[in-house]
Design a protein around this motif. Structure first.
Motif, PDB file in Angstrom:
ATOM      1  N   SER A 298      54.371  57.759  56.706  1.00 37.13           N
ATOM      2  CA  SER A 298      54.810  59.128  56.428  1.00 37.13           C
ATOM      3  C   SER A 298      53.863  60.140  57.075  1.00 37.13           C
ATOM      4  O   SER A 298      54.244  61.290  57.313  1.00 37.13           O
ATOM      5  N   GLU A 299      52.632  59.725  57.357  1.00 33.64           N
ATOM      6  CA  GLU A 299      51.672  60.630  57.993  1.00 33.64           C
ATOM      7  C   GLU A 299      52.080  60.986  59.425  1.00 33.64           C
ATOM      8  O   GLU A 299      51.613  61.978  59.991  1.00 33.64           O
ATOM      9  N   ALA A 300      52.982  60.171  60.013  1.00 28.66           N
ATOM     10  CA  ALA A 300      53.416  60.429  61.387  1.00 28.66           C
ATOM     11  C   ALA A 300      54.485  61.511  61.474  1.00 28.66           C
ATOM     12  O   ALA A 300      54.750  62.043  62.555  1.00 28.66           O
ATOM     13  N   ILE A 301      55.107  61.830  60.329  1.00 28.32           N
ATOM     14  CA  ILE A 301      56.156  62.848  60.326  1.00 28.32           C
ATOM     15  C   ILE A 301      55.581  64.200  60.770  1.00 28.32           C
ATOM     16  O   ILE A 301      54.534  64.636  60.290  1.00 28.32           O
ATOM     17  N   ASN A 302      56.300  64.820  61.691  1.00 29.37           N
ATOM     18  CA  ASN A 302      55.912  66.119  62.268  1.00 29.37           C
ATOM     19  C   ASN A 302      54.617  66.042  63.085  1.00 29.37           C
ATOM     20  O   ASN A 302      54.051  67.073  63.448  1.00 29.37           O
ATOM     21  N   GLU A 303      54.171  64.829  63.342  1.00 33.42           N
ATOM     22  CA  GLU A 303      53.012  64.624  64.216  1.00 33.42           C
ATOM     23  C   GLU A 303      53.492  63.866  65.463  1.00 33.42           C
ATOM     24  O   GLU A 303      53.800  64.467  66.476  1.00 33.42           O
ATOM     25  N   SER A 304      53.555  62.537  65.359  1.00 29.24           N
ATOM     26  CA  SER A 304      54.043  61.740  66.488  1.00 29.24           C
ATOM     27  C   SER A 304      55.537  61.452  66.376  1.00 29.24           C
ATOM     28  O   SER A 304      56.144  60.950  67.323  1.00 29.24           O
ATOM     29  N   ILE A 306      59.228  63.268  65.132  1.00 33.68           N
ATOM     30  CA  ILE A 306      59.927  64.482  64.722  1.00 33.68           C
ATOM     31  C   ILE A 306      61.358  64.120  64.345  1.00 33.68           C
ATOM     32  O   ILE A 306      62.037  63.389  65.088  1.00 33.68           O
ATOM     33  N   TYR A 307      61.803  64.637  63.209  1.00 37.26           N
ATOM     34  CA  TYR A 307      63.182  64.407  62.799  1.00 37.26           C
ATOM     35  C   TYR A 307      63.987  65.682  63.014  1.00 37.26           C
ATOM     36  O   TYR A 307      63.690  66.729  62.438  1.00 37.26           O
ATOM     37  N   ASP A 308      65.008  65.583  63.851  1.00 40.16           N
ATOM     38  CA  ASP A 308      65.911  66.703  64.115  1.00 40.16           C
ATOM     39  C   ASP A 308      67.155  66.500  63.249  1.00 40.16           C
ATOM     40  O   ASP A 308      68.032  65.697  63.585  1.00 40.16           O
ATOM     41  N   SER A 309      67.214  67.223  62.129  1.00 37.53           N
ATOM     42  CA  SER A 309      68.315  67.029  61.187  1.00 37.53           C
ATOM     43  C   SER A 309      69.651  67.483  61.756  1.00 37.53           C
ATOM     44  O   SER A 309      70.699  66.928  61.418  1.00 37.53           O
ATOM     45  N   ASP A 312      70.618  64.792  63.985  1.00 38.41           N
ATOM     46  CA  ASP A 312      70.448  63.508  63.304  1.00 38.41           C
ATOM     47  C   ASP A 312      69.746  62.513  64.232  1.00 38.41           C
ATOM     48  O   ASP A 312      70.209  61.396  64.476  1.00 38.41           O
ATOM     49  N   ALA A 313      68.596  62.962  64.751  1.00 39.38           N
ATOM     50  CA  ALA A 313      67.871  62.148  65.734  1.00 39.38           C
ATOM     51  C   ALA A 313      66.377  62.143  65.417  1.00 39.38           C
ATOM     52  O   ALA A 313      65.833  63.110  64.874  1.00 39.38           O
ATOM     53  N   LEU A 314      65.728  61.031  65.762  1.00 44.61           N
ATOM     54  CA  LEU A 314      64.274  60.908  65.668  1.00 44.61           C
ATOM     55  C   LEU A 314      63.691  61.034  67.072  1.00 44.61           C
ATOM     56  O   LEU A 314      64.167  60.391  68.017  1.00 44.61           O
ATOM     57  N   ILE A 315      62.667  61.831  67.207  1.00 44.73           N
ATOM     58  CA  ILE A 315      61.977  61.986  68.488  1.00 44.73           C
ATOM     59  C   ILE A 315      60.580  61.378  68.342  1.00 44.73           C
ATOM     60  O   ILE A 315      59.788  61.830  67.516  1.00 44.73           O
ATOM     61  N   ILE A 316      60.289  60.332  69.121  1.00 50.65           N
ATOM     62  CA  ILE A 316      58.999  59.656  69.072  1.00 50.65           C
ATOM     63  C   ILE A 316      58.120  60.216  70.172  1.00 50.65           C
ATOM     64  O   ILE A 316      58.402  60.035  71.359  1.00 50.65           O
ATOM     65  N   MET A 317      57.054  60.886  69.764  1.00 51.33           N
ATOM     66  CA  MET A 317      56.182  61.549  70.727  1.00 51.33           C
ATOM     67  C   MET A 317      55.130  60.611  71.322  1.00 51.33           C
ATOM     68  O   MET A 317      54.726  60.752  72.457  1.00 51.33           O
ATOM     69  N   GLU A 318      54.658  59.680  70.533  1.00 55.11           N
ATOM     70  CA  GLU A 318      53.605  58.762  70.988  1.00 55.11           C
ATOM     71  C   GLU A 318      54.115  57.333  70.854  1.00 55.11           C
ATOM     72  O   GLU A 318      54.054  56.738  69.772  1.00 55.11           O
TER      73      GLU A 318
END
Length: 344
Positions: A298-304, A306-309, A312-318
């Motif tokens: 859960s620590e990765a949320i809004n860090e590495s 991102i959830y675009d509601s 309805d997509a997850l964006i993985i930054m790292e």
């Protein structure tokens, strides 16, 4: 720890339709360093098992024999050997009607530390390995495998007989051999009124609501401490005291969470037995479907992550290095083909 009394028995059922066979010692084995070492391992493994059930032993239920025998032994009216032999006979009777095969060891251990007395009953499947004899021949040998615990029951004797209202027994059943474990519960009179799923929901609800007033990082840190504390208590076979949990998650304000629980969830008891596996939902997100399996902190949320509601997509930054390498290996041939086609 100190083993006061010990018994080792064998129960074999080679056909689903046949009655089981038992072997019992003519006299109890002597306790010693080897026995203590095995018990230490079994006790440690049992304590580390998650998903244990907590309850009590029926002493007066109709059709239940083991409870009264246990009371007679506790009061010195029956020997330990008599208790174990009667208990094995009761277990054999329950197992005979179940269509399964097994070759199991039953270990009965009476542990006494000071005035505190505890009875452990372990059921373990046997394993076979090969050894080299003095004549340099390879021969199979059957051995006890502490890792293969089918069933384990721990009974705190003094709380049981001081007041049968206490949850003084804990039990573990291996999922793949659950029928044997259920026969053990029935034979030894284990009963539970503890709904760990419901109690877990109480803790989850309290922690989620309490964390709403915190910033994301502080909330994540608090939840992580809560899960670690509950996991440690579960391994020890101890209930989670709300007062102690309150101290563990916030040493600067040790009564803050306990006060919140009393005000926000007054129906919650002072001590709970949550399932630490379910509590991990506080600190991890996981799911699978459509050919995917995802798990992240859960620590990765809004860090590495991102959830675009809206999409309805997850964006993985790292992207993890190992995953990135796999993607490159998989996609590179395709990229080369596309380049060749475009050149033509």
């Amino acid at each position: 720890m100190a083993i006061s009394e010990l018994s080792i028995q064998v129960l074999e059922k080679f056909s689903e339709d046949d009655a089981s066979q038992t072997r019992i010692p003519q006299q109890l084995p002597k306790t010693g360093a080897d026995n203590e070492a095995v018990f230490h391992t079994l006790r440690r493994l049992f304590a580390a098992k998650t998903g244990k059930a907590f309850g009590r032993i029926n002493l007066h239920a109709e059709g239940q024999s083991f409870g009264p025998w246990l009371k007679d032994w506790y009061e010195g009216k029956m020997s330990f050997q008599q208790l174990t032999e009667k208990g094995l006979a009761e277990f054999k009777e329950k197992l005979d009607v179940i269509p399964l095969t097994t070759q199991s060891y039953l270990l009965w251990i009476h542990d006494q530390q000071g005035d505190a007395r505890t009875l452990y009953i372990f059921i373990l499947e046997s394993s076979v390995t090969n050894v080299v004899t003095n004549e340099l021949q390879i021969e199979p040998i059957e051995h006890l495998d502490p890792q293969a615990i089918t069933f384990a029951l721990r009974i705190e004797l003094d709380p049981l007989f001081a007041s049968n209202q206490q949850d003084c027994a804990s039990v573990y059943l291996q999922r793949n051999l659950r029928k044997i474990g259920e026969a053990g519960c029935h034979s030894f009179g284990f009963a539970t009124h503890v709904d760990t799923a419901k109690e877990t929901e109480v803790v989850l609800s309290g922690l989620e609501r309490f964390a709403e007033s915190l910033d994301p990082k502080s909330a994540a840190k608090l939840k992580k401490k809560a899960v670690e504390f509950c996991s440690d208590q579960e391994k020890l076979g101890e209930a989670v005291q709300i007062e102690e949990l309150s101290i563990a998650i916030d040493e600067q304000n040790p009564d803050k969470f306990a006060h919140f629980m009393r005000e926000a969830i007054p129906e919650a008891p002072a001590a709970l037995r949550p399932d630490s596996r379910k509590l991990k939902q506080l600190v991890r997100f996981a799911g699978r479907g459509s050919g995917m399996s995802l798990s992240f902190s859960s620590e990765a949320i809004n860090e590495s992550i991102i959830y675009d509601s809206e999409k309805d997509a997850l964006i993985i930054m790292e992207i993890p290095k190992s995953l990135k390498a796999q993607l490159k290996r998989y996609l590179s041939p395709q990229d080369e083909r596309e380049q060749e086609e475009s050149a033509e």
